[in-house]
Design an enzyme around this catalytic site. Structure first.
Site, PDB file in Angstrom:
ATOM      1  N   GLU A 156     -31.429  54.699 -44.900  1.00  0.00           N
ATOM      2  CA  GLU A 156     -31.700  53.355 -45.885  1.00  0.00           C
ATOM      3  C   GLU A 156     -32.401  53.853 -47.214  1.00  0.00           C
ATOM      4  O   GLU A 156     -33.468  52.821 -47.288  1.00  0.00           O
ATOM      5  CB  GLU A 156     -32.397  52.406 -45.029  1.00  0.00           C
ATOM      6  CG  GLU A 156     -31.328  51.753 -43.988  1.00  0.00           C
ATOM      7  CD  GLU A 156     -30.088  51.247 -44.811  1.00  0.00           C
ATOM      8  OE1 GLU A 156     -28.977  51.386 -44.220  1.00  0.00           O
ATOM      9  OE2 GLU A 156     -30.266  50.457 -45.921  1.00  0.00           O
TER      10      GLU A 156
HETATM   11  C1  LIG Z   1     -28.238  59.446 -38.627  1.00  0.00           C
HETATM   12  C2  LIG Z   1     -27.961  58.917 -39.906  1.00  0.00           C
HETATM   13  C3  LIG Z   1     -27.124  57.606 -39.970  1.00  0.00           C
HETATM   14  C4  LIG Z   1     -26.927  57.369 -41.370  1.00  0.00           C
HETATM   15  N1  LIG Z   1     -26.317  56.312 -41.657  1.00  0.00           N
HETATM   16  C5  LIG Z   1     -25.631  55.959 -43.021  1.00  0.00           C
HETATM   17  C6  LIG Z   1     -24.940  54.914 -43.078  1.00  0.00           C
HETATM   18  O1  LIG Z   1     -24.564  54.090 -42.193  1.00  0.00           O
HETATM   19  N2  LIG Z   1     -24.172  54.951 -44.341  1.00  0.00           N
HETATM   20  C7  LIG Z   1     -24.739  55.568 -45.499  1.00  0.00           C
HETATM   21  O2  LIG Z   1     -23.993  55.508 -46.663  1.00  0.00           O
HETATM   22  N3  LIG Z   1     -25.478  56.549 -45.194  1.00  0.00           N
HETATM   23  C8  LIG Z   1     -25.947  56.692 -44.058  1.00  0.00           C
HETATM   24  N4  LIG Z   1     -26.833  57.975 -43.933  1.00  0.00           N
HETATM   25  C9  LIG Z   1     -27.322  58.678 -44.927  1.00  0.00           C
HETATM   26  C10 LIG Z   1     -28.603  58.599 -45.292  1.00  0.00           C
HETATM   27  O3  LIG Z   1     -28.995  57.370 -46.127  1.00  0.00           O
HETATM   28  C11 LIG Z   1     -29.030  59.660 -46.249  1.00  0.00           C
HETATM   29  O4  LIG Z   1     -29.166  60.988 -45.333  1.00  0.00           O
HETATM   30  C12 LIG Z   1     -30.416  59.499 -47.068  1.00  0.00           C
HETATM   31  O5  LIG Z   1     -30.202  58.376 -47.937  1.00  0.00           O
HETATM   32  C13 LIG Z   1     -30.970  60.712 -47.877  1.00  0.00           C
HETATM   33  O6  LIG Z   1     -29.648  61.485 -48.595  1.00  0.00           O
HETATM   34  P1  LIG Z   1     -29.631  63.028 -48.153  1.00  0.00           P
HETATM   35  O7  LIG Z   1     -29.578  62.989 -46.803  1.00  0.00           O
HETATM   36  O8  LIG Z   1     -28.423  63.214 -49.159  1.00  0.00           O
HETATM   37  O9  LIG Z   1     -30.888  63.706 -48.816  1.00  0.00           O
HETATM   38  P2  LIG Z   1     -31.342  63.903 -50.193  1.00  0.00           P
HETATM   39  O10 LIG Z   1     -30.968  62.910 -51.245  1.00  0.00           O
HETATM   40  O11 LIG Z   1     -30.832  65.381 -50.378  1.00  0.00           O
HETATM   41  O12 LIG Z   1     -32.858  64.186 -50.059  1.00  0.00           O
HETATM   42  C14 LIG Z   1     -33.564  65.165 -49.641  1.00  0.00           C
HETATM   43  C15 LIG Z   1     -35.060  65.063 -49.838  1.00  0.00           C
HETATM   44  O13 LIG Z   1     -35.285  64.854 -51.189  1.00  0.00           O
HETATM   45  C16 LIG Z   1     -35.857  63.983 -51.531  1.00  0.00           C
HETATM   46  N5  LIG Z   1     -35.256  63.253 -52.822  1.00  0.00           N
HETATM   47  C17 LIG Z   1     -33.950  63.179 -53.261  1.00  0.00           C
HETATM   48  N6  LIG Z   1     -34.058  62.669 -54.375  1.00  0.00           N
HETATM   49  C18 LIG Z   1     -35.329  62.542 -54.919  1.00  0.00           C
HETATM   50  C19 LIG Z   1     -35.884  61.928 -56.119  1.00  0.00           C
HETATM   51  N7  LIG Z   1     -35.269  61.473 -57.225  1.00  0.00           N
HETATM   52  N8  LIG Z   1     -37.174  62.091 -56.345  1.00  0.00           N
HETATM   53  C20 LIG Z   1     -37.740  62.367 -55.176  1.00  0.00           C
HETATM   54  N9  LIG Z   1     -37.275  62.738 -54.096  1.00  0.00           N
HETATM   55  C21 LIG Z   1     -36.124  62.941 -54.003  1.00  0.00           C
HETATM   56  C22 LIG Z   1     -35.698  62.971 -50.572  1.00  0.00           C
HETATM   57  O14 LIG Z   1     -36.701  61.823 -50.200  1.00  0.00           O
HETATM   58  C23 LIG Z   1     -35.560  63.941 -49.474  1.00  0.00           C
HETATM   59  O15 LIG Z   1     -36.740  64.067 -48.823  1.00  0.00           O
HETATM   60  C24 LIG Z   1     -27.099  58.231 -42.557  1.00  0.00           C
HETATM   61  C25 LIG Z   1     -27.875  59.377 -42.156  1.00  0.00           C
HETATM   62  C26 LIG Z   1     -27.992  59.866 -40.908  1.00  0.00           C
HETATM   63  C27 LIG Z   1     -28.658  61.159 -40.683  1.00  0.00           C
END
Ligand SMILES: Cc1cc2nc3c(=O)[nH]c(=O)nc-3n(C[C@H](O)[C@H](O)[C@H](O)COP(=O)(O)OP(=O)(O)OC[C@H]3O[C@@H](n4cnc5c(N)ncnc54)[C@H](O)[C@@H]3O)c2cc1C
Length: 603
Positions: free
Chosen positions: A449
């Site tokens: 989220e």
């Molecule tokens: C169990 C689970 C359930 C989920 N359910 C859903 C769902 O129902 N629907 C859905 O759409 N998604 C879902 N997600 C996805 C979840 O919302 C994303 O994993 C999350 O938004 C982070 O994206 P990412 O994993 O690609 O991490 P990334 O975006 O790659 O982030 C990695 C790190 O970099 C940091 N970061 C990234 N960009 C920036 C920036 N611009 N500035 C500062 N820091 C930054 C982040 O804070 C984080 O610490 C789920 C994930 C999991 C693991």
């Protein structure tokens, strides 16, 4: 030691709803809620407690161990008991507690719904993901769904016949939602109908084995759409196509092609969803083209509040487990007798360090519950009162504080669950006791989220600047006003400390705003998370203060019990032991240090 059973602090829930916020009296003045009374609310809470403890809690541990599975045709099987629990939830109308009556709902206030969701989510966090997302999706469908696919579909969802999901994430588009690549091509001769092609990952509840149909809300890009979030549109993508009477037809081309093996919430199927890979995937435009992010924000806002509620629920269940264990586990002698090998052995809740840990969990959990219900109640009033000024004020506070509720409660849930594990010692670390699962289940709340880093950027970069900083200034003024009242009612010392911490938050905000004005955005954003943590820490102090004031008034009026006296102790403990963290964070935020931005690092 016996097994630890799931317990709910009904006394505290009722205290927050009816003593602290007096929601009954406040909502009576609003037409929408005028017909409800405290008896209705209380009977709902009693029934919810039964549902949580008798139906949901028993599937939590086994569901974690069994997890979900996927067959070759892309069908998910959820853990044993989930199907029956969903049926009980649907039959009891629990998905529709807070839905409008015209959608089959009871139309109860959000604050009551939050208390109920706290109970359900604490009982079985992974299970509660399915109804949580379904309800959030149903509200968007009801409001923005195309003709024939709005009210009727939402009604099915609130009835628990159909489920819902939220599909933003792609392999290359996590936090950076604007990088979504999923394509939506209009179908000739069928206005509003598109064929979607792409892949969504990490979709919670991407499939299940307990509803007739699933409505996926999918962000995708139409031909020629501009880059970034501005070019995204939102589509209603059913698992099964359906006709105008909502009769289920052929399978649509949205298939689960994988499920994740995770650290926690193992009963929640986290799915990779392939769209249009093997057969056409029909999607129906919600709202207008390019409205995608705005519409998704409706769902995300609800989902962010929902994650805050998850944080409260996980902290609350961890506390109850730790408390029950500490009252029963015998180990060592009291400090007074530590030299006497023959002295009687005592239960660990007698040891000062264990009491410190229990109090750390208790006072923050109760303050978070107050924070959660405060925002829920403000939403109820803001959305339905005729008093425009009150509506604006309340909405402003909700707008400002939603990222704080999401991030602070989720961060704390992991930390407090880990503290609860520590209370159990080695037994906390093993699968025989439920606390290690709470720790694992809690971690995801700071990630999904919008990670808490992204929430902090939203708070600092957007919310603080909204209406020229007016939201934040109102928060400062309201908080200081409360401190003023507290000082007059016997809490001079605590009010003074909290007032100072509010001023420190103001100073930190000014400092970061100054960096922004100088164009030093890196330096400002570097401190976004510490600032968010600081604001969250101060907000919980305000909640503790408010609760102590209410408790003192009740005690002075002759109602005295341990729970109320606990509120006075919570405040003392919080101000002495937790609030100083905000002062320290304020110093860090304003230190000007940006050593981690040095290009020599992390290459
Ligand atoms: C169990 C689970 C359930 C989920 N359910 C859903 C769902 O129902 N629907 C859905 O759409 N998604 C879902 N997600 C996805 C979840 O919302 C994303 O994993 C999350 O938004 C982070 O994206 P990412 O994993 O690609 O991490 P990334 O975006 O790659 O982030 C990695 C790190 O970099 C940091 N970061 C990234 N960009 C920036 C920036 N611009 N500035 C500062 N820091 C930054 C982040 O804070 C984080 O610490 C789920 C994930 C999991 C693991």
């Amino acid at each position: 030691m016996g097994a630890l059973s799931y317990r709910i602090d009904m006394k505290d829930i009722r205290f927050v709803l009816f003593d602290q916020f007096d929601i009954d009296a406040d909502l009576k003045a609003i037409t929408k809620y005028a017909e409800f009374d405290i008896d209705t609310y209380n009977s709902m809470l009693d029934e919810a407690e039964k549902m949580a403890t008798q139906v949901l809690a028993p599937i939590n541990g086994p569901g974690d161990r069994q997890g979900c599975s996927l067959d070759k045709a892309g069908n998910v099987t959820t853990p044993d008991g989930f199907k029956e629990a969903w049926a009980a939830l649907a039959e009891g109308g629990w998905l529709a507690v807070n839905a409008e009556p015209e959608l089959g709902g009871l139309g109860l206030p959000a604050s009551i719904n939050m208390a109920i969701v706290e109970m359900f989510s604490g009982a079985a966090t992974a299970f509660q993901m399915y109804p949580g997302l379904t309800v959030a999706a149903a509200r968007v469908v009801a409001k923005f769904g195309p003709e024939g696919k709005n009210t009727e579909v939402a009604t099915k969802m609130f009835a628990g016949q159909w489920a819902g999901t939220m599909c933003l994430t792609e392999a290359n588009a996590g936090s950076s939602v604007g990088d979504n690549r999923c394509k939506a091509t209009p179908v000739d001769g069928q206005p509003g109908t598109y064929h979607l092609v792409g892949e969504k990952i990490f979709i919670s509840g991407g499939d299940n084995d307990f509803t007739e149909n699933i409505i996926h809300l999918v962000l995708a890009r139409t031909p020629g759409a501009p880059n970034g979030t501005k070019g995204l549109s939102l589509f209603l993508v059913p698992k099964y196509n359906f006709d105008g009477s909502l009769n289920i037809g052929e399978r649509n081309g949205a298939f689960v092609v994988g499920i994740e093996h995770k650290m926690g919430i193992n009963g929640s199927a986290t799915c990779t969803l392939a769209l249009g890979a093997d057969k056409p995937c029909n999607g129906y435009l919600l709202g207008k083209e390019f409205d995608g992010m705005a519409l998704m924000f409706h769902m995300m806002n609800e989902a962010r509040i929902g994650v805050g509620v998850q944080g409260v629920s996980l902290s609350a269940s961890a506390y109850q487990y730790a408390l029950a264990y500490a009252k029963d586990r015998v180990q060592g002698t009291s400090i007074a007798n530590f030299k006497d090998a023959d002295a009687p052995r005592v239960t660990i809740n007698q040891h000062p360090d264990v009491r410190r840990m229990l109090m750390t969990i208790k006072c923050q959990t109760e303050a978070m519950r107050s924070f959660m219900i405060r925002l829920g109640h403000q939403l109820d009033v803001a959305e339905h009162t005729d008093d425009k000024k009150k509506a604006e004020d309340y909405m402003a506070e909700v707008e400002l504080l939603v990222p704080v509720l999401k991030s602070h409660c989720s961060d704390l849930s992991f930390e407090l669950a880990a503290t609860a594990l520590q209370v159990l010692g080695g037994f906390g670390y093993i699968g025989e006791y439920p606390v290690e699962q709470v720790v694992r289940d809690a971690k995801i709340t700071s990630v999904y989220e919008g990670t808490n880093g992204i929430q902090a950027m939203d708070l600092l970069g957007r919310k603080l600047r909204m209406k020229g900083g007016a939201l934040f200034m109102t928060w400062m003024q309201n908080s200081q006003k409360l401190c003023g009242k507290a000082a007059e009612s016997g809490f001079e010392k605590e009010a003074e400390a909290i007032n100072k911490s509010i001023q420190s938050v103001g100073g930190a905000a000014m400092h970061l705003g100054g960096l922004g004005m100088q164009g030093r955005l890196d330096g400002a954003m570097l401190q976004a998370v510490p600032f968010q943590r600081m604001l969250g820490t101060v907000q919980l102090a305000i909640e503790s203060l408010h609760q102590a004031m209410v408790a003192k008034k009740l005690i002075d009026g002759g109602r005295d019990d341990e729970h109320l006296r606990g509120k006075l102790l919570n405040l003392k403990f919080y101000v002495a032991n937790i609030l100083p963290q905000a002062v320290a964070l304020g110093k860090a935020v304003q230190s000007g240090d940006d050593s981690c931005l040095d290009p020599a690092l992390f290459n």
